[in-house]
Design a protein around this motif. Sequence first.
Motif, mmCIF file in Angstrom:
data_model
loop_
_atom_site.group_PDB
_atom_site.id
_atom_site.type_symbol
_atom_site.label_atom_id
_atom_site.label_comp_id
_atom_site.label_asym_id
_atom_site.label_seq_id
_atom_site.Cartn_x
_atom_site.Cartn_y
_atom_site.Cartn_z
ATOM 1 N N ASN A 353 0.849 -1.191 0.000
ATOM 2 C CA ASN A 353 0.000 0.000 0.000
ATOM 3 C C ASN A 353 0.886 1.243 0.000
ATOM 4 O O ASN A 353 2.044 1.213 0.412
ATOM 5 C CB ASN A 353 -0.912 0.011 1.221
ATOM 6 N N ASP A 354 0.326 2.350 -0.482
ATOM 7 C CA ASP A 354 1.124 3.575 -0.574
ATOM 8 C C ASP A 354 1.427 4.151 0.801
ATOM 9 O O ASP A 354 0.772 3.839 1.793
ATOM 10 C CB ASP A 354 0.397 4.619 -1.435
ATOM 11 N N ARG A 355 2.470 4.975 0.816
ATOM 12 C CA ARG A 355 2.899 5.714 2.020
ATOM 13 C C ARG A 355 3.195 4.788 3.197
ATOM 14 O O ARG A 355 2.758 5.030 4.320
ATOM 15 C CB ARG A 355 1.864 6.768 2.395
ATOM 16 N N LYS A 356 3.953 3.761 2.925
ATOM 17 C CA LYS A 356 4.407 2.873 3.998
ATOM 18 C C LYS A 356 5.895 3.068 4.246
ATOM 19 O O LYS A 356 6.679 3.134 3.299
ATOM 20 C CB LYS A 356 4.131 1.415 3.650
ATOM 21 N N LEU A 357 6.246 3.172 5.525
ATOM 22 C CA LEU A 357 7.657 3.190 5.892
ATOM 23 C C LEU A 357 8.190 1.764 5.861
ATOM 24 O O LEU A 357 7.476 0.817 6.211
ATOM 25 C CB LEU A 357 7.850 3.782 7.287
ATOM 26 N N ILE A 358 9.440 1.616 5.442
ATOM 27 C CA ILE A 358 10.057 0.293 5.394
ATOM 28 C C ILE A 358 11.311 0.275 6.257
ATOM 29 O O ILE A 358 11.987 1.298 6.411
ATOM 30 C CB ILE A 358 10.394 -0.119 3.945
ATOM 31 N N TYR A 368 10.416 -4.929 6.659
ATOM 32 C CA TYR A 368 9.131 -4.763 7.340
ATOM 33 C C TYR A 368 8.534 -3.416 6.940
ATOM 34 O O TYR A 368 9.253 -2.434 6.717
ATOM 35 C CB TYR A 368 9.310 -4.828 8.859
ATOM 36 N N SER A 369 7.207 -3.378 6.836
ATOM 37 C CA SER A 369 6.532 -2.137 6.460
ATOM 38 C C SER A 369 5.431 -1.824 7.460
ATOM 39 O O SER A 369 4.866 -2.718 8.092
ATOM 40 C CB SER A 369 5.936 -2.253 5.053
ATOM 41 N N VAL A 370 5.117 -0.514 7.566
ATOM 42 C CA VAL A 370 4.047 -0.072 8.443
ATOM 43 C C VAL A 370 3.395 1.154 7.823
ATOM 44 O O VAL A 370 4.052 1.987 7.199
ATOM 45 C CB VAL A 370 4.577 0.249 9.863
ATOM 46 N N ASP A 371 2.078 1.263 7.980
ATOM 47 C CA ASP A 371 1.343 2.407 7.438
ATOM 48 C C ASP A 371 1.687 3.681 8.195
ATOM 49 O O ASP A 371 1.935 3.658 9.404
ATOM 50 C CB ASP A 371 -0.167 2.180 7.544
ATOM 51 N N TYR A 375 -3.967 4.142 11.247
ATOM 52 C CA TYR A 375 -3.561 3.076 12.153
ATOM 53 C C TYR A 375 -4.265 1.775 11.762
ATOM 54 O O TYR A 375 -5.482 1.703 11.760
ATOM 55 C CB TYR A 375 -3.904 3.431 13.606
ATOM 56 N N THR A 376 -3.505 0.765 11.431
ATOM 57 C CA THR A 376 -4.105 -0.513 11.053
ATOM 58 C C THR A 376 -3.838 -1.601 12.082
ATOM 59 O O THR A 376 -4.488 -2.640 12.062
ATOM 60 C CB THR A 376 -3.532 -1.000 9.718
ATOM 61 N N GLY A 377 -2.855 -1.370 12.948
ATOM 62 C CA GLY A 377 -2.472 -2.427 13.872
ATOM 63 C C GLY A 377 -1.754 -3.563 13.177
ATOM 64 O O GLY A 377 -1.731 -4.681 13.668
ATOM 65 N N LYS A 378 -1.150 -3.274 12.017
ATOM 66 C CA LYS A 378 -0.584 -4.352 11.225
ATOM 67 C C LYS A 378 0.813 -3.991 10.724
ATOM 68 O O LYS A 378 1.041 -2.892 10.226
ATOM 69 C CB LYS A 378 -1.498 -4.641 10.030
ATOM 70 N N ILE A 379 1.739 -4.925 10.860
ATOM 71 C CA ILE A 379 3.058 -4.831 10.255
ATOM 72 C C ILE A 379 3.178 -5.963 9.249
ATOM 73 O O ILE A 379 2.856 -7.107 9.563
ATOM 74 C CB ILE A 379 4.190 -4.931 11.306
ATOM 75 N N GLU A 380 3.635 -5.646 8.032
ATOM 76 C CA GLU A 380 3.805 -6.667 7.011
ATOM 77 C C GLU A 380 5.292 -6.897 6.755
ATOM 78 O O GLU A 380 6.116 -6.000 6.969
ATOM 79 C CB GLU A 380 3.107 -6.250 5.724
ATOM 80 N N THR A 390 10.075 -10.320 -2.238
ATOM 81 C CA THR A 390 8.784 -11.009 -2.345
ATOM 82 C C THR A 390 8.014 -10.795 -1.054
ATOM 83 O O THR A 390 8.591 -10.763 0.037
ATOM 84 C CB THR A 390 8.965 -12.515 -2.590
ATOM 85 N N LYS A 391 6.703 -10.660 -1.198
ATOM 86 C CA LYS A 391 5.847 -10.431 -0.027
ATOM 87 C C LYS A 391 5.610 -11.753 0.692
ATOM 88 O O LYS A 391 5.299 -12.776 0.076
ATOM 89 C CB LYS A 391 4.516 -9.825 -0.449
ATOM 90 N N ASP A 392 5.770 -11.726 2.027
ATOM 91 C CA ASP A 392 5.536 -12.931 2.817
ATOM 92 C C ASP A 392 4.044 -13.165 2.994
ATOM 93 O O ASP A 392 3.244 -12.217 3.078
ATOM 94 C CB ASP A 392 6.184 -12.808 4.203
ATOM 95 N N VAL A 393 3.674 -14.429 3.044
ATOM 96 C CA VAL A 393 2.305 -14.791 3.356
ATOM 97 C C VAL A 393 2.207 -14.895 4.872
ATOM 98 O O VAL A 393 2.873 -15.725 5.494
ATOM 99 C CB VAL A 393 1.915 -16.136 2.710
ATOM 100 N N MET A 394 1.414 -14.023 5.445
ATOM 101 C CA MET A 394 1.298 -14.033 6.902
ATOM 102 C C MET A 394 -0.148 -13.813 7.298
ATOM 103 O O MET A 394 -0.925 -13.204 6.567
ATOM 104 C CB MET A 394 2.192 -12.959 7.534
#
Length: 522
Positions: A353-358, A368-371, A375-380, A390-394
């Motif tokens: 998604n746009d505007r994510k810090l890595i 790792y990325s975060v919005d 606030y989503t409560g989610k780290i990808e 590659t994006k991890d399946v989590m």
Amino acid sequence: MNKLIKLVMALIVSLSIVSLPTGKAQAAGFPDVTSFKKEIDYLTEQKVISGFKDGTFRPSVKLTRAQAVVMIMRAIGMPETPVENPGFLDVSTTTFGYKEIAYAVSLGIINGKSPEQFDPAGNITRAEMATILVNAFEMGGLFPPGFKDVSTKSWAYPYISSLAANNITVGYDDQTFRPKNPIDRAQFSAFLARILNPEFQPSSPLVKDSLVDMTAEANIVDVVKNPDKPIIYFIDALSNSLVMLNLETYEEQFVDLKYPAEKLIIKNGKIFVTQLLQGRSSYNFIDMQKGLINVYDANDLTLLKEVNVNIDPYDIAVDDSETLIISSGSGQHTEVQTYNWKTSEELSSAFINDRKLIELSPTINKVYSVDTHHYTGKIESYTLLDGKITKDVMEPRFFGNELRGYIQFTPDGKYIFNGNGTIYTSSSQKSSDLSPLGQLATPFSTITFDLAGNGMFLADRSNEIIAYDYELLEPVYSMETYGKIDHLFYVEETGELYAFTKLKMNNSAIEYTALERIYLGE
């Protein structure tokens, strides 16, 4: 510190020699002393000063300019070779303090009243004494609250401000300094005692736990430290420039940037800076995006390459092989891409998604990325291998507490922190194991580490810094700055903590960016 001790010891000797009274020192105190009694008693017990033969101290007796210069110049040492005559008509070779006056003038520690007149017998003013003390003891810093009767345009302003910044004076209760008033024996004793023994320094809510080293009209949006030198690099959005600042010499070097910049990172002696070529928009989809990454030599800011990228660069990371990892700031459902900066070749891409810090893990194989915009409560997480991402399946994880748009690895790679204070482990290679380990006592918007000293320092857009025990992850003490903190960084080479803050000087309507050096300790 050693230099200061030598100066202090020399000053003790010089005061014993220069002191006007010849009476015996009285540890019990002087009957005519009310103000600064403890300071005067301390200096008397140390045989730094003495009273008159009648048992009095005469605190209101004024000091002359020559007497003050002799005291200070004997403290810092006189040259063995003759000093050039300063050319004052009222200072001859037989004048008391001639050599000291000549030396002080040659060093720029004090000036004459005019090119022809020094006025050696005239009373020294509080402003002049501030100048001599600051110059002789090489004091720095500025005092943001200022004094009502000391304009920032006054010749004495930087000296009086430095004296106050070092907590040698807080002025009078009406927030004045009275720079033109002559200084008397009691006031000088107070200044001197505070230099010799910090225990005598006054307790004032106006004096913070930091020293303002410099101020500027700037908007610092990102800052990094050189991992091997006491040098920092930052982007000033106000002038749209990249700045290199040496924290030992305070020498600066600037590079003007063609396009707006937001992020920078240092790797392998190179500075990588994002450049925006178009307005950021949620409707700029991936096939409409473009951007630029400038690569500079970290030693002299020589431009090494302009890397054209097929993305609106929002955040950037660089691995050990100098692969660029760039997240997008436009397009909603967009991409994170990797590049070979030397060839400008796009190596791979993954959904984001746009505007994510890595944040790149210290093991270099995880991103790792975060919005940042909600606030989503989610780290990808993403896997990085040979420059390919590659994006991890989590499993979707909503960890209970709303996450902030800020994540930071610890330098040893042991933890990853979110700005809301949540602590995660980074020891496992399985992204599905990314789960909270605990919660810091305070949230933060900036964090820095002193792992050698088992410390870390947090701030949250306020004037307060919280120092933590890194091993226990518990707060141990707090410190207060003059301005609201934007960025913290610890300098291992000097063992000093710095902050970029926003503050107003002397109640000015203009908000400045300040570099504050923090006094560490409980």
